[in-house]
Write a protein that holds these residues in place. Sequence first.
Motif, short mmCIF file in Angstrom:
data_model
loop_
_atom_site.label_atom_id
_atom_site.label_comp_id
_atom_site.label_asym_id
_atom_site.label_seq_id
_atom_site.Cartn_x
_atom_site.Cartn_y
_atom_site.Cartn_z
N ALA A 1 16.04 -2.59 18.44
CA ALA A 1 14.59 -1.99 19.02
C ALA A 1 14.99 -0.85 19.64
CB ALA A 1 14.38 -3.22 20.10
N ASN A 2 14.70 0.48 19.29
CA ASN A 2 15.10 1.49 20.11
C ASN A 2 13.78 2.41 20.38
OD1 ASN A 2 14.03 2.49 17.41
ND2 ASN A 2 15.62 3.21 16.59
N GLY A 3 12.78 1.66 20.93
CA GLY A 3 11.43 2.27 21.27
C GLY A 3 10.61 2.75 20.02
N PHE A 4 10.86 2.55 18.89
CA PHE A 4 10.22 2.97 17.75
C PHE A 4 9.54 1.58 17.38
CE2 PHE A 4 13.08 6.35 17.79
CZ PHE A 4 12.13 7.53 17.85
N SER A 5 8.43 1.54 16.70
CA SER A 5 7.93 0.53 16.06
C SER A 5 8.71 -0.06 15.07
CB SER A 5 6.62 1.06 15.58
OG SER A 5 6.10 -0.05 14.63
N PRO A 6 8.69 -1.40 15.10
CA PRO A 6 9.54 -2.17 13.87
C PRO A 6 8.69 -1.65 12.49
CG PRO A 6 8.37 -3.98 15.00
CD PRO A 6 8.31 -2.59 15.94
N MET A 7 7.46 -1.60 12.36
CA MET A 7 6.77 -1.22 11.10
C MET A 7 7.29 0.15 10.74
SD MET A 7 4.97 -3.41 10.00
CE MET A 7 4.22 -2.41 8.58
N THR A 8 7.64 1.05 11.57
CA THR A 8 8.06 2.47 11.24
C THR A 8 9.27 2.18 10.44
OG1 THR A 8 7.14 3.41 13.14
CG2 THR A 8 8.84 4.52 12.17
N TRP A 9 10.17 1.30 10.97
CA TRP A 9 11.51 0.99 9.97
C TRP A 9 11.15 0.42 8.89
CZ3 TRP A 9 14.36 -3.66 9.17
CH2 TRP A 9 15.34 -3.53 8.63
N GLY B 1 0.90 -1.18 -0.12
CA GLY B 1 -0.04 -0.13 -0.08
C GLY B 1 0.87 1.30 0.11
N VAL B 2 1.77 1.24 0.74
CA VAL B 2 2.99 2.30 0.90
C VAL B 2 3.49 2.48 -0.50
CG1 VAL B 2 5.23 3.19 1.73
CG2 VAL B 2 3.47 2.03 3.02
N CYS B 3 3.87 1.21 -1.25
CA CYS B 3 4.64 1.54 -2.69
C CYS B 3 3.49 2.14 -3.56
CB CYS B 3 4.91 0.19 -3.00
SG CYS B 3 6.41 -0.54 -1.95
N LEU B 4 2.28 1.72 -3.62
CA LEU B 4 1.19 2.09 -4.67
C LEU B 4 0.94 3.68 -4.42
CD1 LEU B 4 -1.54 -0.73 -4.38
CD2 LEU B 4 -0.18 0.15 -6.63
N ILE C 1 8.47 0.67 7.01
CA ILE C 1 7.78 1.41 6.30
C ILE C 1 8.71 2.75 5.76
CG2 ILE C 1 6.12 3.50 5.96
CD1 ILE C 1 4.40 1.82 8.16
N THR C 2 9.73 2.99 6.68
CA THR C 2 10.81 3.91 6.06
C THR C 2 11.53 3.41 5.11
OG1 THR C 2 10.70 4.94 8.26
CG2 THR C 2 12.71 5.44 6.89
N VAL C 3 12.01 2.16 4.89
CA VAL C 3 12.90 1.36 4.02
C VAL C 3 12.06 1.31 2.85
CG1 VAL C 3 13.81 -0.88 3.54
CG2 VAL C 3 14.24 0.01 5.98
#
Length: 181
Positions: free
Chosen positions: A67-75, A35-38, A77-79
């Motif tokens: 793990a730095n307190g941020f969601s792995p999904m955030t990482w 969805g992000v790609c689209l 999605i960023t990539v």
Amino acid sequence: MRTTADIEEMIAGMASGDRDAFDALYAATSAKLFGVCLRVLNNRAEAEDALQDAFVKVWRNADRYSANGFSPMTWLITVTRNTCIDRLRARKARLGDMDEAVEVADAAPGPEALAIAASDRARIVNCMEGLAPEKAQAVRRAYLEGETYQELADVFDVPLNTIRTWLRRSLLKLRECLSHD
């Protein structure tokens, strides 16, 4: 539904070369990342290729995620978003100045809106409406359309550092808004 801890465990498994962890991560996250790609690329075939490239990057860089307190999904999605933005910039370079009209984005929602849960979309829209209109537009253009800071400074006729400040403060406001809902 996978939890944050499950996704972090999958990424850790991938860092050790566990292909089953990769398969599990792909199954758990590929729909959202597609969805992000689209949304960014507005082209299904190119979005499929970008998703594949993003997962290759995730596989190669899983050992860099911590793990730095941020969601792995955030990482993730960023990539994925950065992979798509790289493709957009490469596309612009290939087209040249005469074909810029092809790059005009359609404001209508595309098929990617179907991949994002309605409640998430409503929260994001609500938080974006809390920003000043020109700052919300700058955020969209920078993070969804891949425009550079310099391009935004030219469009909004403000200094480059002003654009950086707008984006930084806007992202902080969005993060605060999304964490309170």
